[in-house]
Scaffold this active site. Structure first.
Site, PDB file in Angstrom:
ATOM      1  N   GLN A  21       0.801  -1.224   0.000  1.00  0.00           N
ATOM      2  CA  GLN A  21       0.000   0.000   0.000  1.00  0.00           C
ATOM      3  C   GLN A  21       0.830   1.269   0.000  1.00  0.00           C
ATOM      4  O   GLN A  21       0.294   2.349  -0.193  1.00  0.00           O
ATOM      5  CB  GLN A  21      -0.923  -0.002   1.211  1.00  0.00           C
ATOM      6  N   HIS A 118       1.339  -9.315   4.778  1.00  0.00           N
ATOM      7  CA  HIS A 118       0.213  -8.373   4.790  1.00  0.00           C
ATOM      8  C   HIS A 118      -0.496  -8.446   3.429  1.00  0.00           C
ATOM      9  O   HIS A 118      -0.273  -7.621   2.555  1.00  0.00           O
ATOM     10  CB  HIS A 118       0.720  -6.953   5.093  1.00  0.00           C
ATOM     11  N   ASN A 161      -0.853 -10.148   9.095  1.00  0.00           N
ATOM     12  CA  ASN A 161      -1.828  -9.075   9.259  1.00  0.00           C
ATOM     13  C   ASN A 161      -3.212  -9.605   8.906  1.00  0.00           C
ATOM     14  O   ASN A 161      -3.420 -10.109   7.795  1.00  0.00           O
ATOM     15  CB  ASN A 161      -1.523  -7.892   8.329  1.00  0.00           C
ATOM     16  N   GLU A 162      -4.129  -9.555   9.865  1.00  0.00           N
ATOM     17  CA  GLU A 162      -5.555  -9.773   9.608  1.00  0.00           C
ATOM     18  C   GLU A 162      -5.882 -11.069   8.876  1.00  0.00           C
ATOM     19  O   GLU A 162      -6.305 -11.059   7.712  1.00  0.00           O
ATOM     20  CB  GLU A 162      -6.133  -8.589   8.827  1.00  0.00           C
ATOM     21  N   GLU A 376      -3.836  -1.032  14.284  1.00  0.00           N
ATOM     22  CA  GLU A 376      -4.504  -0.197  13.273  1.00  0.00           C
ATOM     23  C   GLU A 376      -5.802   0.335  13.854  1.00  0.00           C
ATOM     24  O   GLU A 376      -6.543  -0.398  14.512  1.00  0.00           O
ATOM     25  CB  GLU A 376      -4.868  -0.983  11.997  1.00  0.00           C
ATOM     26  N   TRP A 430      -6.757  -1.015  -0.713  1.00  0.00           N
ATOM     27  CA  TRP A 430      -6.921  -2.212  -1.564  1.00  0.00           C
ATOM     28  C   TRP A 430      -8.110  -2.131  -2.500  1.00  0.00           C
ATOM     29  O   TRP A 430      -7.993  -2.403  -3.685  1.00  0.00           O
ATOM     30  CB  TRP A 430      -7.089  -3.472  -0.688  1.00  0.00           C
ATOM     31  N   LYS A 436      -9.635   7.450  -0.571  1.00  0.00           N
ATOM     32  CA  LYS A 436      -9.949   7.154   0.823  1.00  0.00           C
ATOM     33  C   LYS A 436      -8.666   7.363   1.610  1.00  0.00           C
ATOM     34  O   LYS A 436      -7.766   6.533   1.598  1.00  0.00           O
ATOM     35  CB  LYS A 436     -10.440   5.719   0.965  1.00  0.00           C
ATOM     36  N   TYR A 438      -6.304   8.112   4.953  1.00  0.00           N
ATOM     37  CA  TYR A 438      -6.237   7.810   6.384  1.00  0.00           C
ATOM     38  C   TYR A 438      -5.074   8.516   7.075  1.00  0.00           C
ATOM     39  O   TYR A 438      -4.956   8.471   8.285  1.00  0.00           O
ATOM     40  CB  TYR A 438      -6.003   6.308   6.593  1.00  0.00           C
TER      41      TYR A 438
END
Ligand code: BGP
Length: 469
Positions: A21, A118, A161-162, A376, A430, A436, A438
């Protein structure tokens, strides 16, 4: 006078990123492909080029960390920069790149907090079944060990990650490649296989006597029943079992509790399928269960769930068009809209108390959790850029709300040691692309210039004074 909440003196303030990213340079210096490269080109909306050009801009970003009192940079290593095909031949230029990034961190006194995986499995392994394919677990474990051996500069390792969004976006919602929907068997298998791979990496790390700490980053979104009706309470319980208990049981018990198993079996049965696990997996998982140094929690939203037994339906809102989100999974439940609660530009529900409920519950249910980092949390927002100035008051409000509840959880005995805002600078999202935003730092993606937003000054104050203003 207004009383402000505080944070412990040693509370770590971080900024989070992920390789795909931020780096850009998706084919530079021998990097191997990932499934996203072709997927995004096929979709034709945007690609991960140039992202935030962290591949070249990392000295700028790391210096910004120092300037704004950001103690730690959460980042990930792109597996396919190290092993372009996921295993076998290594790519020295990729290795050198990460050594350079870590050296820059050291020079500026910034702690690298590094994720091994990730969402970016090398393409040939991905095409070969990703984590549904047990051979890929071996490739992942070898890659993790390579990182432990090579990057002695790193003291904080997160295996994955996640795991939940990775598995569900691939096989349940279909938002990520390979865009498979409603396949509960694949979803549960991928979840379990990644948890097993995590345990293997933890055991290698601990048995190899490497210096530093290891943990896993889970996305945990609290589930509340939409009403007092028993069927809605049960729906929330099922959603919770699949998205939270399954992962935390695997992480901290090393097996699935009877309650979790019953819920998972019920979900699988409602979807006409079943899954069995190899008993040997639990030997490794039990060994790892007390070896996690920390739990990383990513939390953005909470959900209210009601019973749903019709055919599954998903609509994933990628543009911010209000009121379009649909999440109904047969045999689990429907996540309903709460019009009485605030929402982000992307219609994500803002409910800071959710993070408090989650933290307290982990302390109670998994007393061996050791310590927690919020890895996060943040606000996806359509920031307005006005001649170098970004007044992102809604982001500050969002952060203040979450920080206050984190501080309250610490007061109530939860061992939370730090917070990483998603994201350090604006990054590529993604499935939402570039608008968008952050970041604490606005990125002009044309020029790659960075501009501190109002929130960056707020964050700096909180870091310096450990006071949530
Ligand atoms: C998490 C991921 C991040 C990041 C974030 C925001 O799930 O770990 O990589 O993308 O969510 O998500 P999004 O960009 O979809 O708003």
């Amino acid at each position: 006078m207004k009383e402000y909440r505080t944070l412990p003196e040693d509370f770590l303030m971080g900024g989070a990123t992920a390789a795909y990213q931020v780096e850009g340079a998706t084919t530079a210096d021998g990097k191997g492909p990932v499934a996203w490269d072709t997927f995004l080109v096929e979709k034709g909306r945007y690609t991960a080029e140039p992202a935030s050009d962290f591949y070249n801009q990392y000295p700028v970003d790391i210096e910004l960390c120092k300037k704004f009192k950001i103690d730690s940079l959460r980042m990930s290593i792109a597996w396919s920069r190290i092993f372009p095909r996921g295993y076998g031949e290594v790519n020295q230029k990729g290795i050198d790149y990460y050594h350079n990034v870590f050296a820059e961190c050291k020079k500026n006194g910034i702690i690298p907090f590094v994720t091994i995986h990730h969402f970016d499995t090398p393409k040939n392994l991905f095409d070969d079944g990703d984590f549904l394919n047990r051979e890929n677990i071996e490739h992942f474990v070898n890659y993790a060990k390579f990182c432990f051996d090579e990057f002695e500069e790193v003291h904080y390792w997160s295996t994955f990650n996640e795991i939940y969004p990775a598995a569900t976006n691939q096989y349940l919602t279909g938002a990520f490649p390979p865009e498979i929907q409603f396949d509960l068997k694949k979803t549960v298998t991928a979840l379990h296989n990644m948890m097993y791979a995590h345990a293997r990496a933890v055991n290698i790390f601990k048995e190899g006597d490497y210096e530093g700490e290891i943990g896993v980053v889970h996305s945990l979104e609290p589930k509340y029943p939409a009403s007092d009706a028993p069927e809605d309470k049960h729906a929330a319980e099922l959603d919770d079992a699949l998205s939270i208990k399954f992962l935390l049981d695997a992480t901290y018990l090393g097996y699935y509790s009877e309650h979790t198993k019953r819920c998972i079996d019920e979900i699988l049965e409602a979807n006409g399928t079943s899954v069995t696990f190899d008993d040997n997996d639990f030997v490794e998982m039990k060994k790892a269960a007390n070896r996690n140094d920390y739990l990383g929690i990513n939390n953005y939203v909470s959900h209210w769930v009601k019973a749903y037994n019709e055919e599954s339906q998903i609509f994933y809102n990628t543009t911010g068009t209000k009121g379009t989100h649909v999440y109904r999974i047969k045999g689990i439940g429907e996540r309903i809209r709460r019009d009485d609660l605030p929402r982000t530009d992307w219609d994500w529900l803002i409910y800071p108390q959710g993070i408090y409920d989650l933290l307290v519950r982990i302390k109670e249910d998994y007393p061996n959790y050791n310590k927690i980092y919020i890895t996060e949390n943040g606000l996806g927002y359509k920031d307005e850029f006005d001649d170098g100035v970004v007044l992102d008051e809604p982001r500050i409000d969002y952060l203040r709300g979450y920080f206050n509840y984190i501080s309250k959880a610490i007061d109530d005995g939860v061992n939370v040691k730090g917070y990483f805002i998603w994201s350090l600078m604006d990054v590529f999202s993604w499935i939402n692309g570039y608008n968008k935003r952050y970041g604490l730092f606005y990125v002009d993606f044309e020029t790659q210039k960075r501009y501190p937003k109002e929130s960056a000054y707020w964050y700096k104050y909180v870091s310096e004074h450990k006071t949530i203003i």
